[in-house]
Design a protein around this motif. Sequence first.
Motif, PDB file in Angstrom:
ATOM      1  N   GLN A   1       4.789   2.084  -7.909  1.00 53.95           N
ATOM      2  CA  GLN A   1       4.332   0.653  -7.707  1.00 53.95           C
ATOM      3  C   GLN A   1       5.011  -0.364  -8.748  1.00 53.95           C
ATOM      4  O   GLN A   1       5.196  -1.275  -8.285  1.00 53.95           O
ATOM      5  N   ALA A   2       5.184   0.174  -9.993  1.00 59.37           N
ATOM      6  CA  ALA A   2       5.868  -1.086 -10.861  1.00 59.37           C
ATOM      7  C   ALA A   2       7.180  -1.264 -10.010  1.00 59.37           C
ATOM      8  O   ALA A   2       7.713  -2.443 -10.200  1.00 59.37           O
ATOM      9  N   GLN A   3       7.866  -0.254  -9.719  1.00 62.10           N
ATOM     10  CA  GLN A   3       9.225  -0.607  -9.193  1.00 62.10           C
ATOM     11  C   GLN A   3       9.309  -1.230  -7.945  1.00 62.10           C
ATOM     12  O   GLN A   3      10.126  -2.149  -7.565  1.00 62.10           O
ATOM     13  N   LYS A   4       8.062  -0.920  -6.951  1.00 61.00           N
ATOM     14  CA  LYS A   4       8.020  -1.849  -5.821  1.00 61.00           C
ATOM     15  C   LYS A   4       7.609  -3.304  -5.979  1.00 61.00           C
ATOM     16  O   LYS A   4       8.077  -4.191  -5.338  1.00 61.00           O
TER      17      LYS A   4
ATOM     18  N   PHE B   1       9.858  -6.446  -4.931  1.00 63.67           N
ATOM     19  CA  PHE B   1       9.371  -7.826  -4.143  1.00 63.67           C
ATOM     20  C   PHE B   1       9.219  -9.126  -4.973  1.00 63.67           C
ATOM     21  O   PHE B   1       9.809 -10.360  -4.237  1.00 63.67           O
ATOM     22  N   ASN B   2       9.119  -9.054  -6.375  1.00 58.74           N
ATOM     23  CA  ASN B   2       9.504 -10.194  -7.000  1.00 58.74           C
ATOM     24  C   ASN B   2      11.059 -10.482  -7.010  1.00 58.74           C
ATOM     25  O   ASN B   2      11.254 -11.845  -7.021  1.00 58.74           O
ATOM     26  N   SER B   3      11.899  -9.531  -6.782  1.00 66.26           N
ATOM     27  CA  SER B   3      13.220 -10.078  -6.896  1.00 66.26           C
ATOM     28  C   SER B   3      13.534 -10.759  -5.744  1.00 66.26           C
ATOM     29  O   SER B   3      14.368 -11.621  -5.402  1.00 66.26           O
ATOM     30  N   ILE B   4      13.174 -10.324  -4.276  1.00 70.25           N
ATOM     31  CA  ILE B   4      13.293 -10.864  -2.991  1.00 70.25           C
ATOM     32  C   ILE B   4      12.548 -12.013  -3.278  1.00 70.25           C
ATOM     33  O   ILE B   4      13.158 -13.478  -2.568  1.00 70.25           O
ATOM     34  N   ALA B   5      11.314 -12.220  -3.489  1.00 71.50           N
ATOM     35  CA  ALA B   5      10.588 -13.503  -3.516  1.00 71.50           C
ATOM     36  C   ALA B   5      11.406 -14.539  -4.628  1.00 71.50           C
ATOM     37  O   ALA B   5      11.348 -15.788  -4.195  1.00 71.50           O
TER      38      ALA B   5
ATOM     39  N   GLU C   1      19.365 -17.187   7.663  1.00 72.72           N
ATOM     40  CA  GLU C   1      18.813 -15.712   7.296  1.00 72.72           C
ATOM     41  C   GLU C   1      17.423 -15.751   6.588  1.00 72.72           C
ATOM     42  O   GLU C   1      16.784 -14.624   6.314  1.00 72.72           O
ATOM     43  N   PHE C   2      16.950 -16.983   6.572  1.00 70.33           N
ATOM     44  CA  PHE C   2      15.787 -17.122   5.599  1.00 70.33           C
ATOM     45  C   PHE C   2      14.810 -16.433   6.337  1.00 70.33           C
ATOM     46  O   PHE C   2      13.929 -15.720   5.837  1.00 70.33           O
ATOM     47  N   GLN C   3      14.396 -16.663   7.671  1.00 68.66           N
ATOM     48  CA  GLN C   3      13.309 -15.942   8.608  1.00 68.66           C
ATOM     49  C   GLN C   3      13.134 -14.328   8.383  1.00 68.66           C
ATOM     50  O   GLN C   3      12.176 -13.966   8.139  1.00 68.66           O
ATOM     51  N   LYS C   4      14.257 -13.629   8.433  1.00 69.48           N
ATOM     52  CA  LYS C   4      14.172 -12.348   8.341  1.00 69.48           C
ATOM     53  C   LYS C   4      13.697 -11.820   7.134  1.00 69.48           C
ATOM     54  O   LYS C   4      12.803 -10.886   7.021  1.00 69.48           O
ATOM     55  N   TRP C   5      14.092 -12.451   6.032  1.00 68.30           N
ATOM     56  CA  TRP C   5      13.683 -11.887   4.501  1.00 68.30           C
ATOM     57  C   TRP C   5      12.146 -12.528   4.334  1.00 68.30           C
ATOM     58  O   TRP C   5      11.600 -11.832   3.791  1.00 68.30           O
TER      59      TRP C   5
ATOM     60  N   PHE D   1      25.634 -12.086  -2.111  1.00 65.51           N
ATOM     61  CA  PHE D   1      24.551 -12.941  -2.798  1.00 65.51           C
ATOM     62  C   PHE D   1      23.385 -12.013  -3.124  1.00 65.51           C
ATOM     63  O   PHE D   1      22.678 -11.838  -4.404  1.00 65.51           O
ATOM     64  N   ILE D   2      23.051 -11.070  -2.032  1.00 65.57           N
ATOM     65  CA  ILE D   2      21.930 -10.147  -2.505  1.00 65.57           C
ATOM     66  C   ILE D   2      22.228  -9.377  -3.393  1.00 65.57           C
ATOM     67  O   ILE D   2      21.298  -8.819  -4.165  1.00 65.57           O
ATOM     68  N   SER D   3      23.118  -8.642  -3.272  1.00 65.93           N
ATOM     69  CA  SER D   3      23.666  -7.624  -4.145  1.00 65.93           C
ATOM     70  C   SER D   3      23.679  -8.224  -5.677  1.00 65.93           C
ATOM     71  O   SER D   3      23.631  -7.638  -6.479  1.00 65.93           O
ATOM     72  N   GLY D   4      24.332  -9.553  -5.925  1.00 67.68           N
ATOM     73  CA  GLY D   4      24.318 -10.325  -7.354  1.00 67.68           C
ATOM     74  C   GLY D   4      22.920 -10.224  -7.674  1.00 67.68           C
ATOM     75  O   GLY D   4      22.771 -10.554  -9.002  1.00 67.68           O
ATOM     76  N   ARG D   5      21.855 -10.469  -6.837  1.00 70.15           N
ATOM     77  CA  ARG D   5      20.577 -10.483  -7.455  1.00 70.15           C
ATOM     78  C   ARG D   5      20.019  -9.237  -7.836  1.00 70.15           C
ATOM     79  O   ARG D   5      18.753  -8.993  -7.970  1.00 70.15           O
TER      80      ARG D   5
END
Length: 338
Positions: free
Chosen positions: A73-76, A80-84, A97-101, A128-132
């Motif tokens: 749950q901590a990893q989830k 979630f926080n990384s995507i947010a 691409e904003f809507q699908k994320w 961009f996604i990989s860099g985060r």
Amino acid sequence: NVNSVFVQTVANKDVAIQISASGNIVAKNKIELYSEVQGVLVPINKEFKPGTSYQKGETILKIDNQEHLANLQAQKSNLFNSIASIMPDLRLDYPNEFQKWEEYLNLFDFDKTTPPLPETNSDKEKFFISGRNIYTTYYNVKNLEVRLSKYAIRAPFNGVLTEALVNQGTLIRQGQKLGEFIDPSNYEMEIAVNANYKELMQIGKTVELHDLEKTKSWQGKVIRINGKIDQASQTLKVFIQVAGEGLKEGMYLEADLQAKTEQDAFEISRKLLVNNENVYQVKDTVLILTPVRTVYFSDQTAVIKGLENGTKILSKPVPGAYDGMIVKVIGNTTNSNE
């Protein structure tokens, strides 16, 4: 003193040769249960004891997974926080691409399996996604989810537990053997057949099986034949599949294989053979040592050739018999095994 003897009259015919072999049966589907994770064995509806039966997909045992679940749950939450955290940048730099994320975050459920990440439509978006560090976090979550499934062992088929090495409340260590699980509906038996009969062994051939007392019998089928002959014993390994009521793991059975038919032959008791190549013929009142050709031996009998029809031979051994011995015939039997 003249010995009294019993004789039998030779009547050559086609003799079906049966090969007898024996061995233990083992379950065709059998697995040893090992733990891939560490934890305390927790109680479930059924006790983890030998003899307990399970249906396919039913949980056999369960190990306490609370610590691992908290880590998952901590990893989830990190995912979630990384995507947010990238959503504002996505709205500005990648508005298409904003809507699908955003939909991915809205459907994200901490109590369910993590869904696959949205597909990227360009290399810029992927970089961009990989860099985060989102991909790394996502695959760490999936790795923990796979490991979480190992805290419960489910039955791969309908079967019964034959061995249980741990009890409820026991601390299970990684790599520890927990027990053994078998399918009691299908068994295999391995037998060794003389290499001389390898041409007669065919996959699909029916085999009669019976217990040592010959009170119960089952019908088996040859399913595999080893391609290698044992150099020491000159035998071929043949595997027979058998199913039926009354069969248990480890039971000792005998197999009767119909090998071939010898023409113009006669079957006698092995006790009547002299040096495995002669028998005593009774001519008038004299014993005559007569050579024969032995084509097959079983535990109790031998199949011989070389005697003419109507020849009278001993049906029971005579102690101290010798060539030229004077005897008196007192009976004639029709079965060499009497």
